[in-house]
Design a protein around this motif. Structure first.
Motif, PDB file in Angstrom:
ATOM      1  N   MET A   1       0.798  -1.185   0.000  1.00 27.11           N
ATOM      2  CA  MET A   1       0.000   0.000   0.000  1.00 27.11           C
ATOM      3  C   MET A   1       0.847   1.258   0.000  1.00 27.11           C
ATOM      4  N   ASP A   2       2.010   1.157   0.652  1.00 26.04           N
ATOM      5  CA  ASP A   2       2.901   2.312   0.701  1.00 26.04           C
ATOM      6  C   ASP A   2       3.437   2.676  -0.687  1.00 26.04           C
ATOM      7  N   ALA A   3       3.669   1.664  -1.493  1.00 25.10           N
ATOM      8  CA  ALA A   3       4.174   1.916  -2.846  1.00 25.10           C
ATOM      9  C   ALA A   3       3.114   2.640  -3.681  1.00 25.10           C
ATOM     10  N   VAL A   4       1.871   2.234  -3.495  1.00 24.82           N
ATOM     11  CA  VAL A   4       0.785   2.858  -4.240  1.00 24.82           C
ATOM     12  C   VAL A   4       0.600   4.307  -3.767  1.00 24.82           C
ATOM     13  N   ASP A   5       0.659   4.548  -2.456  1.00 23.87           N
ATOM     14  CA  ASP A   5       0.523   5.903  -1.922  1.00 23.87           C
ATOM     15  C   ASP A   5       1.665   6.798  -2.397  1.00 23.87           C
ATOM     16  N   ALA A   6       2.875   6.228  -2.507  1.00 17.68           N
ATOM     17  CA  ALA A   6       4.022   7.009  -2.978  1.00 17.68           C
ATOM     18  C   ALA A   6       3.826   7.422  -4.441  1.00 17.68           C
ATOM     19  N   LEU A   7       3.311   6.494  -5.248  1.00 17.52           N
ATOM     20  CA  LEU A   7       3.055   6.812  -6.658  1.00 17.52           C
ATOM     21  C   LEU A   7       1.930   7.841  -6.793  1.00 17.52           C
ATOM     22  N   LEU A   8       0.898   7.705  -5.964  1.00 13.94           N
ATOM     23  CA  LEU A   8      -0.226   8.649  -6.036  1.00 13.94           C
ATOM     24  C   LEU A   8       0.184  10.042  -5.561  1.00 13.94           C
ATOM     25  N   SER A   9       1.149  10.135  -4.673  1.00 18.34           N
ATOM     26  CA  SER A   9       1.584  11.453  -4.209  1.00 18.34           C
ATOM     27  C   SER A   9       2.294  12.227  -5.333  1.00 18.34           C
ATOM     28  N   GLN A  10       2.933  11.494  -6.265  1.00 22.82           N
ATOM     29  CA  GLN A  10       3.600  12.139  -7.400  1.00 22.82           C
ATOM     30  C   GLN A  10       2.627  12.448  -8.548  1.00 22.82           C
TER      31      GLN A  10
ATOM     32  N   LEU B   1      -3.279  13.710 -10.527  1.00 22.18           N
ATOM     33  CA  LEU B   1      -4.650  13.447 -10.128  1.00 22.18           C
ATOM     34  C   LEU B   1      -4.713  13.271  -8.615  1.00 22.18           C
ATOM     35  N   LYS B   2      -5.044  14.322  -7.931  1.00 26.27           N
ATOM     36  CA  LYS B   2      -5.213  14.308  -6.481  1.00 26.27           C
ATOM     37  C   LYS B   2      -6.653  14.675  -6.174  1.00 26.27           C
ATOM     38  N   PRO B   3      -7.105  14.464  -4.976  1.00 27.39           N
ATOM     39  CA  PRO B   3      -8.476  14.837  -4.658  1.00 27.39           C
ATOM     40  C   PRO B   3      -8.708  16.323  -4.903  1.00 27.39           C
ATOM     41  N   GLY B   4      -9.781  16.679  -5.631  1.00 22.70           N
ATOM     42  CA  GLY B   4     -10.118  18.069  -5.959  1.00 22.70           C
ATOM     43  C   GLY B   4      -9.343  18.635  -7.145  1.00 22.70           C
ATOM     44  N   PHE B   5      -8.793  17.769  -8.012  1.00 16.20           N
ATOM     45  CA  PHE B   5      -8.023  18.251  -9.171  1.00 16.20           C
ATOM     46  C   PHE B   5      -8.896  18.991 -10.176  1.00 16.20           C
ATOM     47  N   GLN B   6     -10.225  18.709 -10.171  1.00 20.17           N
ATOM     48  CA  GLN B   6     -11.119  19.369 -11.107  1.00 20.17           C
ATOM     49  C   GLN B   6     -11.169  20.874 -10.862  1.00 20.17           C
ATOM     50  N   LYS B   7     -11.012  21.296  -9.626  1.00 20.69           N
ATOM     51  CA  LYS B   7     -11.052  22.715  -9.297  1.00 20.69           C
ATOM     52  C   LYS B   7      -9.798  23.435  -9.780  1.00 20.69           C
ATOM     53  N   ASN B   8      -8.672  22.738  -9.786  1.00 19.18           N
ATOM     54  CA  ASN B   8      -7.405  23.360 -10.179  1.00 19.18           C
ATOM     55  C   ASN B   8      -7.276  23.513 -11.697  1.00 19.18           C
ATOM     56  N   TYR B   9      -7.730  22.521 -12.430  1.00 20.91           N
ATOM     57  CA  TYR B   9      -7.564  22.520 -13.871  1.00 20.91           C
ATOM     58  C   TYR B   9      -8.925  22.615 -14.548  1.00 20.91           C
ATOM     59  N   LYS B  10      -9.180  23.757 -15.195  1.00 17.04           N
ATOM     60  CA  LYS B  10     -10.442  23.936 -15.907  1.00 17.04           C
ATOM     61  C   LYS B  10     -10.154  24.129 -17.397  1.00 17.04           C
ATOM     62  N   VAL B  11     -11.016  23.597 -18.195  1.00 12.89           N
ATOM     63  CA  VAL B  11     -10.908  23.790 -19.633  1.00 12.89           C
ATOM     64  C   VAL B  11     -11.371  25.214 -19.922  1.00 12.89           C
TER      65      VAL B  11
END
Length: 165
Positions: free
Chosen positions: A1-10, A13-23
Protein backbone atom coordinates in the motif's frame (compact mmCIF):
# COMPACT_ATOMS: atom_id res chain seq x y z
CA UNK A 1 0.00 0.00 0.00
CA UNK A 2 2.90 2.31 0.70
CA UNK A 3 4.17 1.92 -2.85
CA UNK A 4 0.79 2.86 -4.24
CA UNK A 5 0.52 5.90 -1.92
CA UNK A 6 4.02 7.01 -2.98
CA UNK A 7 3.06 6.81 -6.66
CA UNK A 8 -0.23 8.65 -6.04
CA UNK A 9 1.58 11.45 -4.21
CA UNK A 10 3.60 12.14 -7.40
CA UNK A 11 0.49 12.01 -9.60
CA UNK A 12 -1.30 15.05 -10.90
CA UNK A 13 -4.65 13.45 -10.13
CA UNK A 14 -5.21 14.31 -6.48
CA UNK A 15 -8.48 14.84 -4.66
CA UNK A 16 -10.12 18.07 -5.96
CA UNK A 17 -8.02 18.25 -9.17
CA UNK A 18 -11.12 19.37 -11.11
CA UNK A 19 -11.05 22.72 -9.30
CA UNK A 20 -7.40 23.36 -10.18
CA UNK A 21 -7.56 22.52 -13.87
CA UNK A 22 -10.44 23.94 -15.91
CA UNK A 23 -10.91 23.79 -19.63
CA UNK A 24 -11.01 27.37 -20.98
CA UNK A 25 -14.51 28.31 -22.05
CA UNK A 26 -14.89 29.85 -25.51
CA UNK A 27 -16.82 33.03 -24.75
CA UNK A 28 -17.06 34.06 -28.41
CA UNK A 29 -19.92 32.65 -30.41
CA UNK A 30 -19.46 31.26 -33.89
CA UNK A 31 -21.09 34.41 -35.38
CA UNK A 32 -18.57 36.67 -33.67
CA UNK A 33 -15.69 34.47 -34.81
CA UNK A 34 -16.97 34.61 -38.42
CA UNK A 35 -17.29 38.41 -38.20
CA UNK A 36 -13.70 38.71 -36.97
CA UNK A 37 -12.46 36.46 -39.79
CA UNK A 38 -14.31 38.58 -42.38
CA UNK A 39 -12.66 41.74 -41.05
CA UNK A 40 -9.23 40.13 -41.31
CA UNK A 41 -9.96 38.90 -44.84
CA UNK A 42 -11.06 42.41 -45.86
CA UNK A 43 -7.58 43.71 -45.08
CA UNK A 44 -6.21 41.96 -48.18
CA UNK A 45 -7.59 41.27 -51.65
CA UNK A 46 -7.07 37.52 -51.34
CA UNK A 47 -4.85 34.74 -52.63
CA UNK A 48 -5.83 35.38 -56.25
CA UNK A 49 -4.32 38.86 -55.92
CA UNK A 50 -1.28 37.69 -53.91
CA UNK A 51 -2.80 39.15 -50.71
CA UNK A 52 -2.69 42.72 -51.99
CA UNK A 53 -3.12 44.93 -48.90
CA UNK A 54 -5.70 47.68 -48.58
CA UNK A 55 -3.79 50.97 -48.92
CA UNK A 56 -4.33 53.82 -46.48
CA UNK A 57 -5.63 56.91 -48.24
CA UNK A 58 -3.47 59.90 -47.38
CA UNK A 59 -3.96 63.37 -48.84
CA UNK A 60 -1.10 62.90 -51.35
CA UNK A 61 -2.47 59.57 -52.56
CA UNK A 62 -5.99 61.00 -52.78
CA UNK A 63 -4.73 63.92 -54.92
CA UNK A 64 -2.84 61.52 -57.22
CA UNK A 65 -5.97 59.37 -57.65
CA UNK A 66 -7.99 62.49 -58.48
CA UNK A 67 -5.38 63.45 -61.04
CA UNK A 68 -5.59 60.02 -62.68
CA UNK A 69 -9.38 60.25 -62.65
CA UNK A 70 -9.29 63.64 -64.42
CA UNK A 71 -6.53 62.79 -66.88
CA UNK A 72 -8.82 63.41 -69.85
CA UNK A 73 -8.90 67.11 -68.90
CA UNK A 74 -5.10 67.25 -68.92
CA UNK A 75 -4.69 65.88 -72.42
CA UNK A 76 -7.72 66.87 -74.49
CA UNK A 77 -6.42 65.32 -77.69
CA UNK A 78 -6.41 61.83 -76.21
CA UNK A 79 -9.44 59.67 -75.36
CA UNK A 80 -9.67 57.97 -71.96
CA UNK A 81 -12.38 55.59 -70.86
CA UNK A 82 -14.81 57.07 -68.33
CA UNK A 83 -14.47 55.94 -64.71
CA UNK A 84 -17.31 53.69 -63.61
CA UNK A 85 -17.33 54.70 -59.94
CA UNK A 86 -16.70 57.88 -58.05
CA UNK A 87 -15.35 56.02 -55.00
CA UNK A 88 -11.63 55.54 -54.45
CA UNK A 89 -10.33 52.00 -54.92
CA UNK A 90 -9.74 50.04 -51.73
CA UNK A 91 -6.93 47.80 -52.96
CA UNK A 92 -4.07 49.31 -54.96
CA UNK A 93 -0.35 49.95 -54.80
CA UNK A 94 1.71 53.00 -55.62
CA UNK A 95 5.12 52.52 -57.18
CA UNK A 96 7.84 54.41 -58.96
CA UNK A 97 8.96 53.89 -62.52
CA UNK A 98 12.63 53.01 -62.70
CA UNK A 99 14.43 54.14 -65.83
CA UNK A 100 16.31 51.53 -67.79
CA UNK A 101 20.07 52.01 -67.94
CA UNK A 102 19.85 51.15 -71.65
CA UNK A 103 17.87 54.30 -72.45
CA UNK A 104 19.75 57.39 -73.48
CA UNK A 105 20.33 59.86 -70.66
CA UNK A 106 18.56 62.71 -72.44
CA UNK A 107 15.24 60.84 -72.17
CA UNK A 108 15.46 60.40 -68.39
CA UNK A 109 14.45 62.78 -65.63
CA UNK A 110 17.18 64.27 -63.50
CA UNK A 111 17.00 64.07 -59.72
CA UNK A 112 15.96 67.73 -59.57
CA UNK A 113 13.08 67.13 -61.97
CA UNK A 114 11.78 64.14 -59.99
CA UNK A 115 9.05 65.01 -57.51
CA UNK A 116 7.33 63.07 -54.74
CA UNK A 117 3.83 63.01 -56.26
CA UNK A 118 2.29 63.33 -59.71
CA UNK A 119 0.60 66.58 -58.71
CA UNK A 120 3.97 68.10 -57.80
CA UNK A 121 5.37 67.00 -61.16
CA UNK A 122 2.50 68.65 -63.02
CA UNK A 123 2.86 71.89 -61.09
CA UNK A 124 6.56 71.96 -61.93
CA UNK A 125 5.90 71.31 -65.64
CA UNK A 126 6.15 74.58 -67.61
CA UNK A 127 4.18 73.35 -70.65
CA UNK A 128 1.30 72.24 -68.44
CA UNK A 129 1.20 75.64 -66.76
CA UNK A 130 1.04 77.41 -70.13
CA UNK A 131 -1.76 75.22 -71.48
CA UNK A 132 -3.86 75.60 -68.33
CA UNK A 133 -3.42 79.39 -68.39
CA UNK A 134 -4.53 79.49 -72.04
CA UNK A 135 -7.60 77.37 -71.29
CA UNK A 136 -8.46 79.51 -68.28
CA UNK A 137 -8.21 82.71 -70.35
CA UNK A 138 -10.36 81.22 -73.12
CA UNK A 139 -13.06 80.29 -70.61
CA UNK A 140 -13.01 83.78 -69.12
CA UNK A 141 -13.14 85.43 -72.56
CA UNK A 142 -16.12 83.28 -73.57
CA UNK A 143 -18.15 84.18 -70.47
CA UNK A 144 -17.66 87.77 -69.16
CA UNK A 145 -20.12 87.27 -66.25
CA UNK A 146 -18.07 84.39 -64.98
CA UNK A 147 -14.90 86.47 -65.26
CA UNK A 148 -16.35 89.24 -63.07
CA UNK A 149 -17.45 86.70 -60.45
CA UNK A 150 -13.98 85.17 -60.35
CA UNK A 151 -12.34 88.59 -59.99
CA UNK A 152 -14.61 89.40 -57.03
CA UNK A 153 -13.81 86.07 -55.35
CA UNK A 154 -10.10 86.64 -55.88
CA UNK A 155 -10.34 90.07 -54.25
CA UNK A 156 -12.10 88.56 -51.23
CA UNK A 157 -9.47 85.85 -50.93
CA UNK A 158 -6.64 88.37 -51.11
CA UNK A 159 -8.26 90.45 -48.35
CA UNK A 160 -8.56 87.38 -46.16
CA UNK A 161 -4.92 86.49 -46.77
CA UNK A 162 -3.82 89.99 -45.76
CA UNK A 163 -5.88 89.83 -42.55
CA UNK A 164 -4.30 86.49 -41.59
CA UNK A 165 -0.79 87.95 -41.90
Amino acid sequence: MDAVDALLSQSVLKPGFQKNYKVPVNEKSSKIIKRIKKKEEAKTKGKGWFNLPATKLTDNIRHDLDLIRMRSALDTKRFYKKNETEAYPKYFQVGTVVDSPLECKSGRLTNKERKRTMVDELLADAEFKQTTKKRYKNILMANPKLASKIRKENRKMNKLKKKRK
